[in-house]
Design a protein around this motif. Structure first.
Motif, PDB file in Angstrom:
ATOM      1  N   SER A 135     -27.690  50.790  20.625  1.00 41.70           N
ATOM      2  CA  SER A 135     -27.599  49.599  21.470  1.00 41.70           C
ATOM      3  C   SER A 135     -28.269  49.827  22.825  1.00 41.70           C
ATOM      4  CB  SER A 135     -26.139  49.202  21.690  1.00 41.70           C
ATOM      5  OG  SER A 135     -25.522  48.855  20.481  1.00 41.70           O
ATOM      6  N   MET A 136     -28.051  50.993  23.404  1.00 40.43           N
ATOM      7  CA  MET A 136     -28.665  51.291  24.704  1.00 40.43           C
ATOM      8  C   MET A 136     -30.185  51.361  24.593  1.00 40.43           C
ATOM      9  SD  MET A 136     -25.955  54.023  26.269  1.00 40.43           S
ATOM     10  CE  MET A 136     -27.023  54.483  27.613  1.00 40.43           C
ATOM     11  N   VAL A 137     -30.688  51.940  23.516  1.00 40.44           N
ATOM     12  CA  VAL A 137     -32.143  52.026  23.321  1.00 40.44           C
ATOM     13  C   VAL A 137     -32.734  50.626  23.168  1.00 40.44           C
ATOM     14  CG1 VAL A 137     -33.921  52.760  21.686  1.00 40.44           C
ATOM     15  CG2 VAL A 137     -32.166  54.368  22.423  1.00 40.44           C
ATOM     16  N   LEU A 138     -32.094  49.784  22.365  1.00 42.25           N
ATOM     17  CA  LEU A 138     -32.613  48.433  22.152  1.00 42.25           C
ATOM     18  C   LEU A 138     -32.534  47.587  23.424  1.00 42.25           C
ATOM     19  CD1 LEU A 138     -31.237  47.649  18.590  1.00 42.25           C
ATOM     20  CD2 LEU A 138     -33.586  48.164  19.250  1.00 42.25           C
ATOM     21  N   LEU A 139     -31.464  47.712  24.181  1.00 40.09           N
ATOM     22  CA  LEU A 139     -31.360  46.971  25.437  1.00 40.09           C
ATOM     23  C   LEU A 139     -32.395  47.442  26.450  1.00 40.09           C
ATOM     24  CD1 LEU A 139     -27.494  46.722  25.814  1.00 40.09           C
ATOM     25  CD2 LEU A 139     -29.079  44.830  25.493  1.00 40.09           C
TER      26      LEU A 139
ATOM     27  N   PHE B 252     -23.802  53.853  17.319  1.00 36.68           N
ATOM     28  CA  PHE B 252     -23.940  52.441  17.659  1.00 36.68           C
ATOM     29  C   PHE B 252     -24.215  52.266  19.151  1.00 36.68           C
ATOM     30  CE2 PHE B 252     -22.040  48.396  19.013  1.00 36.68           C
ATOM     31  CZ  PHE B 252     -22.797  47.517  18.243  1.00 36.68           C
ATOM     32  N   THR B 253     -23.524  53.025  19.971  1.00 40.37           N
ATOM     33  CA  THR B 253     -23.721  52.946  21.420  1.00 40.37           C
ATOM     34  C   THR B 253     -25.131  53.381  21.801  1.00 40.37           C
ATOM     35  OG1 THR B 253     -21.372  53.370  21.776  1.00 40.37           O
ATOM     36  CG2 THR B 253     -22.846  53.732  23.648  1.00 40.37           C
ATOM     37  N   ILE B 254     -25.594  54.472  21.236  1.00 40.17           N
ATOM     38  CA  ILE B 254     -26.931  54.982  21.565  1.00 40.17           C
ATOM     39  C   ILE B 254     -28.009  53.999  21.108  1.00 40.17           C
ATOM     40  CG2 ILE B 254     -28.600  56.792  20.995  1.00 40.17           C
ATOM     41  CD1 ILE B 254     -26.210  58.747  20.993  1.00 40.17           C
TER      42      ILE B 254
ATOM     43  N   GLY C 246     -15.441  58.076  12.611  1.00 38.73           N
ATOM     44  CA  GLY C 246     -15.395  56.880  13.460  1.00 38.73           C
ATOM     45  C   GLY C 246     -16.022  57.127  14.818  1.00 38.73           C
ATOM     46  N   LEU C 247     -15.766  58.298  15.375  1.00 39.54           N
ATOM     47  CA  LEU C 247     -16.370  58.662  16.659  1.00 39.54           C
ATOM     48  C   LEU C 247     -17.885  58.764  16.544  1.00 39.54           C
ATOM     49  CD1 LEU C 247     -15.870  59.575  19.611  1.00 39.54           C
ATOM     50  CD2 LEU C 247     -15.791  61.907  18.724  1.00 39.54           C
TER      51      LEU C 247
END
Length: 66
Positions: free
Chosen positions: A32-36, A28-30, A21-22
Motif C-alpha cells: 500500500s505504501m509503495v502504491l501510494l 499489505f502495508t508495504i 497474520g502479521l
C-alpha cells in the motif's frame, strides 16, 4: 490477571497463525505504501508537466503545430 496469563500462553500455542497474520498485514502495508508513493509521484510529475506547458506563449505553440 488470569486473562493476561491465558492470552500470553495462547500466543505461544498459536504462534504460526499469528505470524502468518502479521506477515500478511506487513506485506499489505508495504504494498500500500509503495502504491501510494507511486501515485503521489505520478501526480507531482503530471502537475509539473502541466505547469511547464502553461509557460509557453501562444506563438511558440502555433509554430510547433505547423
Amino acid at each position: 490477571m488470569r486473562f493476561l496469563e491465558r492470552a500470553i500462553k495462547a500466543l505461544g500455542y498459536h504462534r504460526r497463525p499469528y505470524l502468518a497474520g502479521l506477515l500478511v498485514s506487513g506485506l499489505f502495508t508495504i504494498i500500500s505504501m509503495v502504491l501510494l508513493t507511486a501515485t503521489k509521484l505520478n501526480l507531482t510529475t503530471q502537475t509539473g508537466f502541466k505547469n511547464r506547458l502553461q509557460q509557453f506563449d501562444t506563438s511558440a505553440i502555433k509554430s510547433a503545430d505547423a
